[in-house]
Design a protein around this motif. Structure first.
Motif, PDB file in Angstrom:
ATOM      1  N   THR A   1       0.053  -4.194   4.591  1.00 18.76           N
ATOM      2  CA  THR A   1      -0.687  -3.358   5.532  1.00 18.76           C
ATOM      3  C   THR A   1      -0.251  -1.901   5.411  1.00 18.76           C
TER       4      THR A   1
ATOM      5  N   PHE B   1      -1.807   2.230   7.148  1.00 23.92           N
ATOM      6  CA  PHE B   1      -2.930   2.914   7.798  1.00 23.92           C
ATOM      7  C   PHE B   1      -3.631   3.878   6.864  1.00 23.92           C
TER       8      PHE B   1
ATOM      9  N   LEU C   1      -4.535  -5.044   4.239  1.00 25.43           N
ATOM     10  CA  LEU C   1      -5.135  -4.841   5.555  1.00 25.43           C
ATOM     11  C   LEU C   1      -4.883  -3.400   5.990  1.00 25.43           C
ATOM     12  N   GLU C   2      -5.942  -2.670   6.274  1.00 27.64           N
ATOM     13  CA  GLU C   2      -5.778  -1.333   6.831  1.00 27.64           C
ATOM     14  C   GLU C   2      -5.417  -1.495   8.308  1.00 27.64           C
ATOM     15  N   HIS C   3      -4.242  -1.004   8.680  1.00 23.55           N
ATOM     16  CA  HIS C   3      -3.737  -1.293  10.027  1.00 23.55           C
ATOM     17  C   HIS C   3      -2.760  -0.224  10.469  1.00 23.55           C
ATOM     18  N   ASP C   4      -2.915   0.222  11.700  1.00 20.83           N
ATOM     19  CA  ASP C   4      -1.990   1.146  12.359  1.00 20.83           C
ATOM     20  C   ASP C   4      -1.022   0.309  13.188  1.00 20.83           C
ATOM     21  N   VAL C   5       0.272   0.445  12.939  1.00 21.54           N
ATOM     22  CA  VAL C   5       1.247  -0.428  13.605  1.00 21.54           C
ATOM     23  C   VAL C   5       1.366  -0.164  15.103  1.00 21.54           C
TER      24      VAL C   5
ATOM     25  N   GLN D   1      -1.091  -0.658  16.899  1.00 21.58           N
ATOM     26  CA  GLN D   1      -2.045  -1.654  17.377  1.00 21.58           C
ATOM     27  C   GLN D   1      -1.501  -3.056  17.083  1.00 21.58           C
TER      28      GLN D   1
ATOM     29  N   ILE E   1      -0.805  -6.546  15.451  1.00 24.98           N
ATOM     30  CA  ILE E   1      -0.920  -6.990  14.058  1.00 24.98           C
ATOM     31  C   ILE E   1      -2.050  -8.016  13.972  1.00 24.98           C
ATOM     32  N   PRO E   2      -3.027  -7.814  13.081  1.00 21.86           N
ATOM     33  CA  PRO E   2      -4.197  -8.703  13.033  1.00 21.86           C
ATOM     34  C   PRO E   2      -3.928 -10.000  12.273  1.00 21.86           C
TER      35      PRO E   2
END
Length: 214
Positions: free
Chosen positions: A66, A68, A92-96, A98, A100-101
């Motif tokens: 992951t 962002f 996975l594009e993800h901002d920590v 938020q 975790i998907p």
């Protein structure tokens, strides 16, 4: 888009593969630990363009990487394809900041090199570690590295509060021993190892904490 998000997008766009192809020392350590503990599914937070994610995949793990930065992740996917590792690497594009998907208790190990010491408040770090605990299986391992308060840049540059200082566009949260201890509450804090990396040199800790088996 936050200033830090745009800064990293621009960094990866302007300097593709900025951190090179060799894995960090922390990734080599983590791979040995994860294998010793029988891990298969590994989550890397803040994977960037993928030098450590690719290494972990080459070591036989299935890696969810992951970040962002969509630019960094695109470089990671291209590298995984070229290396024949696309079946072992998911991005996975993800901002920590938020959730975790990933599902509850879905990974065996979590790894984060220089991610927790980004522009994250202490409360955001506590929330992130709670999320890591949620997605880790019982007995799972979490290895992370951070710059610490012995670093030459600590206390200099633009002060943003909460031991966060900005240098050259990069905001860094410098970790104290007390912060490491507080984030390990409810875990087994196995190790806090001091090491140096890069210019200055940067002073870092590599932290290993384990979830109870039950």
């Amino acid at each position: 888009m936050s200033d830090q998000h745009e800064h990293w997008q621009r960094t990866y766009r302007t300097h593709p593969g900025v951190y090179g192809e060799q894995p960090s020392e922390a990734a080599v350590y983590a791979a040995d630990l994860f294998r010793e503990r029988g891990a298969v599914e590994v989550l890397e937070l803040g994977a960037g363009h993928g030098r450590d994610a690719i290494y972990l995949a080459r070591r036989g793990f299935r890696v969810t990487a992951t970040d962002f930065s969509a630019v960094g992740l695109a470089q990671l996917r291209d590298w995984a394809d070229a290396a024949g590792l696309s079946a072992r690497v998911t991005t996975l594009e993800h901002d920590v900041r938020q959730p975790i998907p990933l599902p509850y208790r879905s990974v065996d190990a979590v790894y984060a090199h220089m991610l927790l010491c980004m522009n994250l408040s202490t409360q955001e770090l506590r929330d992130l570690v709670a999320e890591i605990r949620r997605v880790l299986k019982p007995g799972g391992a979490f290895v992370y590295t951070v710059r610490n308060t012995d670093d030459a840049h600590f206390g200099t540059g633009k002060a943003l509060g909460d031991d966060i200082y900005e240098h050259g566009g990069f905001a860094v949260h410098f970790f104290s021993e007390a912060l490491v201890d507080s984030l390990a509450a409810g875990w087994e804090l196995r190790d806090r190892h001091s090491f140096e990396e890069g210019e200055l040199p940067r002073r870092l800790w590599r932290v290993t904490q384990l979830l109870p088996s039950r």
